[in-house]
Scaffold this motif. Sequence first.
Motif, PDB file in Angstrom:
ATOM      1  N   ALA A 145     -56.400 -14.696 -37.646  1.00 56.28           N
ATOM      2  CA  ALA A 145     -55.762 -15.284 -36.569  1.00 56.28           C
ATOM      3  C   ALA A 145     -54.265 -15.651 -37.099  1.00 56.28           C
ATOM      4  CB  ALA A 145     -56.359 -16.397 -36.196  1.00 56.28           C
ATOM      5  N   SER A 146     -53.541 -16.056 -36.177  1.00 57.90           N
ATOM      6  CA  SER A 146     -52.154 -16.409 -36.241  1.00 57.90           C
ATOM      7  C   SER A 146     -51.758 -17.729 -35.261  1.00 57.90           C
ATOM      8  CB  SER A 146     -51.164 -15.256 -36.570  1.00 57.90           C
ATOM      9  OG  SER A 146     -51.250 -14.788 -34.930  1.00 57.90           O
ATOM     10  N   HIS A 147     -50.756 -18.356 -35.734  1.00 61.46           N
ATOM     11  CA  HIS A 147     -50.111 -19.400 -34.777  1.00 61.46           C
ATOM     12  C   HIS A 147     -48.838 -19.695 -34.806  1.00 61.46           C
ATOM     13  CE1 HIS A 147     -49.726 -22.740 -37.666  1.00 61.46           C
ATOM     14  NE2 HIS A 147     -50.726 -22.183 -38.003  1.00 61.46           N
ATOM     15  N   PHE A 148     -48.002 -20.203 -34.020  1.00 61.57           N
ATOM     16  CA  PHE A 148     -46.497 -20.382 -34.153  1.00 61.57           C
ATOM     17  C   PHE A 148     -46.495 -21.555 -35.172  1.00 61.57           C
ATOM     18  CE2 PHE A 148     -46.025 -19.023 -29.480  1.00 61.57           C
ATOM     19  CZ  PHE A 148     -45.389 -17.801 -29.921  1.00 61.57           C
ATOM     20  N   SER A 149     -45.697 -21.080 -36.265  1.00 62.96           N
ATOM     21  CA  SER A 149     -45.439 -22.183 -37.393  1.00 62.96           C
ATOM     22  C   SER A 149     -45.378 -23.759 -36.679  1.00 62.96           C
ATOM     23  CB  SER A 149     -44.204 -21.692 -38.172  1.00 62.96           C
ATOM     24  OG  SER A 149     -44.677 -20.454 -38.804  1.00 62.96           O
ATOM     25  N   ARG A 150     -44.425 -23.836 -35.496  1.00 61.56           N
ATOM     26  CA  ARG A 150     -44.211 -24.836 -35.093  1.00 61.56           C
ATOM     27  C   ARG A 150     -45.349 -25.549 -34.274  1.00 61.56           C
ATOM     28  NH1 ARG A 150     -43.777 -24.525 -29.648  1.00 61.56           N
ATOM     29  NH2 ARG A 150     -43.285 -22.329 -28.871  1.00 61.56           N
ATOM     30  N   ASN A 151     -46.356 -25.171 -34.466  1.00 60.80           N
ATOM     31  CA  ASN A 151     -47.889 -25.785 -33.676  1.00 60.80           C
ATOM     32  C   ASN A 151     -48.799 -25.744 -34.994  1.00 60.80           C
ATOM     33  OD1 ASN A 151     -50.075 -26.249 -32.363  1.00 60.80           O
ATOM     34  ND2 ASN A 151     -50.103 -24.480 -31.226  1.00 60.80           N
ATOM     35  N   PRO A 152     -48.426 -26.765 -35.624  1.00 63.75           N
ATOM     36  CA  PRO A 152     -49.613 -27.209 -36.771  1.00 63.75           C
ATOM     37  C   PRO A 152     -50.900 -27.496 -36.452  1.00 63.75           C
ATOM     38  CG  PRO A 152     -47.981 -29.096 -36.572  1.00 63.75           C
ATOM     39  CD  PRO A 152     -47.530 -27.968 -35.673  1.00 63.75           C
ATOM     40  N   TRP A 180     -39.979 -17.031 -24.557  1.00 63.87           N
ATOM     41  CA  TRP A 180     -38.844 -17.827 -23.947  1.00 63.87           C
ATOM     42  C   TRP A 180     -37.422 -17.503 -24.471  1.00 63.87           C
ATOM     43  CZ3 TRP A 180     -42.648 -22.196 -23.824  1.00 63.87           C
ATOM     44  CH2 TRP A 180     -43.561 -22.081 -22.959  1.00 63.87           C
ATOM     45  N   ASP A 181     -37.365 -16.411 -25.113  1.00 61.65           N
ATOM     46  CA  ASP A 181     -36.087 -16.032 -25.770  1.00 61.65           C
ATOM     47  C   ASP A 181     -36.081 -16.497 -26.904  1.00 61.65           C
ATOM     48  OD1 ASP A 181     -35.267 -14.000 -23.623  1.00 61.65           O
ATOM     49  OD2 ASP A 181     -34.347 -15.651 -22.228  1.00 61.65           O
ATOM     50  N   LYS A 182     -37.001 -17.171 -27.550  1.00 64.31           N
ATOM     51  CA  LYS A 182     -36.636 -17.772 -28.889  1.00 64.31           C
ATOM     52  C   LYS A 182     -37.369 -16.900 -29.923  1.00 64.31           C
ATOM     53  CE  LYS A 182     -36.627 -22.101 -31.187  1.00 64.31           C
ATOM     54  NZ  LYS A 182     -37.768 -22.632 -32.051  1.00 64.31           N
ATOM     55  N   LEU A 183     -37.074 -16.632 -30.978  1.00 64.71           N
ATOM     56  CA  LEU A 183     -37.772 -15.854 -31.998  1.00 64.71           C
ATOM     57  C   LEU A 183     -38.677 -17.192 -32.883  1.00 64.71           C
ATOM     58  CD1 LEU A 183     -35.286 -13.356 -33.574  1.00 64.71           C
ATOM     59  CD2 LEU A 183     -37.219 -12.980 -32.203  1.00 64.71           C
ATOM     60  N   GLU A 184     -39.877 -16.575 -33.188  1.00 64.69           N
ATOM     61  CA  GLU A 184     -40.820 -17.558 -33.453  1.00 64.69           C
ATOM     62  C   GLU A 184     -41.511 -17.134 -34.835  1.00 64.69           C
ATOM     63  OE1 GLU A 184     -41.585 -20.646 -32.461  1.00 64.69           O
ATOM     64  OE2 GLU A 184     -41.141 -20.568 -30.321  1.00 64.69           O
ATOM     65  N   ASP A 185     -41.706 -18.047 -35.848  1.00 63.04           N
ATOM     66  CA  ASP A 185     -42.338 -17.369 -37.151  1.00 63.04           C
ATOM     67  C   ASP A 185     -43.893 -17.753 -36.868  1.00 63.04           C
ATOM     68  OD1 ASP A 185     -40.109 -17.663 -38.310  1.00 63.04           O
ATOM     69  OD2 ASP A 185     -40.285 -19.351 -39.550  1.00 63.04           O
ATOM     70  N   LEU A 186     -44.835 -16.816 -37.371  1.00 61.90           N
ATOM     71  CA  LEU A 186     -46.230 -16.940 -37.337  1.00 61.90           C
ATOM     72  C   LEU A 186     -46.710 -17.358 -38.704  1.00 61.90           C
ATOM     73  CD1 LEU A 186     -47.259 -13.704 -34.956  1.00 61.90           C
ATOM     74  CD2 LEU A 186     -47.025 -16.225 -34.277  1.00 61.90           C
TER      75      LEU A 186
END
Length: 96
Positions: A45-52, A76-82
């Motif tokens: 599984a993975s999640h956006f890093s900004r969602n702890p 939304w035009d923003k790159l996210e870390d997973l």
Amino acid sequence: MTAGHRAELGYWIGEPFWNHGYCTEAARAFLDYAFGAVGLVRVHASHFSRNPASGRVMRKIGMKYEGCRRCHAKKWDKLEDLDLYGILKEEWSTAG
């Protein structure tokens, strides 16, 4: 149908339902089914890093942190870390 050896766990829940344990309960039931009835060896599984909070759910069900894919997804035009997590059947047997 031929079963593979792995699957991905994913979920989304509306904000009014956060912090009630629903994701944790559903994820545990999914792992019981995946490792028991289906006979999988691995679930990831993975999640956006900004969602702890999602990471906490994954750790509660025994998943282990496996790394980070930097700027991997675009929302939304923003790159996210997973953040990446995984669990093996033998780890679930001792954790579940």
